[in-house]
Design an enzyme around this catalytic site. Structure first.
Site, PDB file in Angstrom:
ATOM      1  N   CYS A  99       0.857  -1.186   0.000  1.00 59.16           N
ATOM      2  CA  CYS A  99       0.000   0.000   0.000  1.00 59.16           C
ATOM      3  C   CYS A  99       0.892   1.234   0.000  1.00 59.16           C
ATOM      4  CB  CYS A  99      -0.848  -0.007   1.263  1.00 59.16           C
ATOM      5  SG  CYS A  99      -1.859   1.449   1.441  1.00 59.16           S
ATOM      6  N   ASN A 133       2.870  -0.194  -6.242  1.00 58.16           N
ATOM      7  CA  ASN A 133       2.631  -0.363  -7.669  1.00 58.16           C
ATOM      8  C   ASN A 133       1.362   0.355  -8.098  1.00 58.16           C
ATOM      9  OD1 ASN A 133       4.605  -2.260  -8.861  1.00 58.16           O
ATOM     10  ND2 ASN A 133       3.883  -3.636  -7.246  1.00 58.16           N
TER      11      ASN A 133
END
Lengths: 303, 303
Positions: free
Chosen positions: A240, A249
């Site tokens: 996260c 990501n």
């Protein structure tokens, strides 16, 4: 500026880069995720990595996962390897697209791979030979291409020098990783432009993290340069961005959602992808940081 | 494409748009937040709204908040009002920059303001007269400029028609709200370009929500058109984009962080702003959705 592309190729990295940066999940869950992603219409999936199980326990079952997965002939699957031992495992498992990483910044390379960038580049030269002899293609991922958490800014010249070297050594493709979310649009323009000076036709792929909110701005800047290949991770799997040290990501459905609204084809069915993001969320057992997962597409049918 | 601007003016909307969409907080906390923001170097702050306390209890103490706040002469403060009664309260409180909202989509306007867009435009004409008579400036915010959650896509022609009308009625400034995070870069280009056809020199301000991850991409697209005014909310105050129905204001520190890395001046001290985002987080008692708050700037001193 090139014309905006009409098609973009997404490589889904959730099963590898995503799950590698989450708490370990059962083999069956990995196979379910991989198989579900194969049905979204995405053209490429980074499936697993062949690394030492002590270094990365999340990928200890890579062979089993890949053996059990339904391989869709319409999807190009790839595997990440750290060295020739991993490369041999990937070849034995049947992969013909294989990725290897080197960091543009020496400090990051040492911390990540326990050797200098130059030492890694020598290893990679041998690894490319091994892969080519086996008839496989080699992609070199240049990590910290837009900034290093230890060294700060990374000069595009350093990134370009690495590209020069790996291309000379036979790399088939090159990717650029924004490893800790330090890219912003002008840095994307600078790196892509600098690399293209020497390699105007080299296929290049960009891998952004949304750690500081800039991922889609970076994608947009890259599209304006005619870049057509991006990594993304379903649901934003892989840390996260709001947790300290997380990788963050960019979420595949956020990339696909923006591209589709721009009239750019990806082949991905967004509604199916959002269902898979929901599955990914169940698998890791926490809310994933994807706005499109949370809020849905801007229109009920996001295509 | 215009040249990228060298300076951008940020309007901080956390104290109004932010807190209006959070659970009510004490008057003292609002004053603390407002005063802390006045010390960040930001040039403009939307301080309060003068609305009926039954409609929006979060702003019931607007008079007290504004009375207690330290007014920094270097900052331009504004207030939002729904009607002439609210406008009179804002004028009495000493505001000389006053905003009023109308939605580009009729359904949203009816749900939000209980009247049609055309009826609202008639009200706004009278309200502009009232403000001008009192020597104040009137900004019209066109909500749902990039899409409506009820009607879907909104044609730039509809947005442009509203601008034509309010400019004819004397509006000093116009802002465009991406009320539920439906904007993407080409929609920003379409609306800004269309509005400028008739009003090439009108000052225009863009207000993005990061509901689907596109806020900074939209800012980047707007910068390329030479837009120099943006709303943003400290910490992303005003509804977590990950909660259903949340508004998801783009976080001021994410906007400032990207702009500074692009070499664009904002006047804001990013480190101070991040401290205020931390304060905002304490005030609302939950994690705010700002990547730069969570991860810090890409380099230790973000300016």
């Amino acid at each position: 500026m090139s014309a905006m592309p009409s098609k973009v190729s997404i490589r889904e990295v959730g099963p590898r880069d995503g799950l590698q940066n989450e708490d370990p999940v059962p083999t069956g869950a990995k196979v379910r995720l991989l198989d579900a992603l194969s049905r979204t219409g995405v053209g490429r999936i980074e499936a697993v990595s062949f690394v030492h199980p002590k270094a990365i326990p999340q990928m200890a079952d890579a062979d089993e996962v890949w053996k059990a997965a339904r391989k869709d002939p319409a999807v190009r699957y790839s595997a990440l390897v750290p060295n020739s031992r991993g490369a041999q495992r990937a070849l034995d498992a049947g992969f013909s697209e294989i990725e290897v990483v080197v960091s543009a910044s020496d400090t990051h390379n040492r911390r990540n791979l326990n050797r200098s960038t130059v030492e890694s580049l020598d290893d990679i030269a041998a690894l490319i030979d091994l892969l080519h002899t086996a008839g496989a293609r080699a992609e070199v991922i240049v990590a910290t291409s837009f900034g290093c958490p230890y060294e700060g800014d990374v000069e595009p010249d350093r990134v370009a020098a690495i590209v020069d070297r790996v291309v000379a050594d036979g790399a088939d493709r090159v990717a650029f990783g924004d490893t800790t979310g330090m890219a912003t649009p002008p840095r994307v323009v600078a790196v892509v432009s600098r690399v293209r000076e020497n390699h105007p036709d080299l296929p290049l792929l960009l891998h952004f993290h949304n750690t500081r909110g800039t991922a889609l701005a970076n994608v947009y800047a890259a599209l304006q340069l005619g870049v057509t290949e991006f990594d993304a991770s379903v649901g934003g799997l892989g840390g996260c961005p709001y947790a300290p040290g997380a990788s963050g990501n960019v979420a595949t459905e956020e990339v696909v959602h923006m591209l589709h609204d721009m009239g750019i084809e990806t082949g991905v069915d967004l509604d199916t992808l959002i269902d898979v993001a929901r599955l990914a969320q169940e698998i890791v057992g926490r809310d994933l940081p994807s706005g499109v997962l949370r809020a849905g597409p801007r229109l009920p049918s996001g295509r």
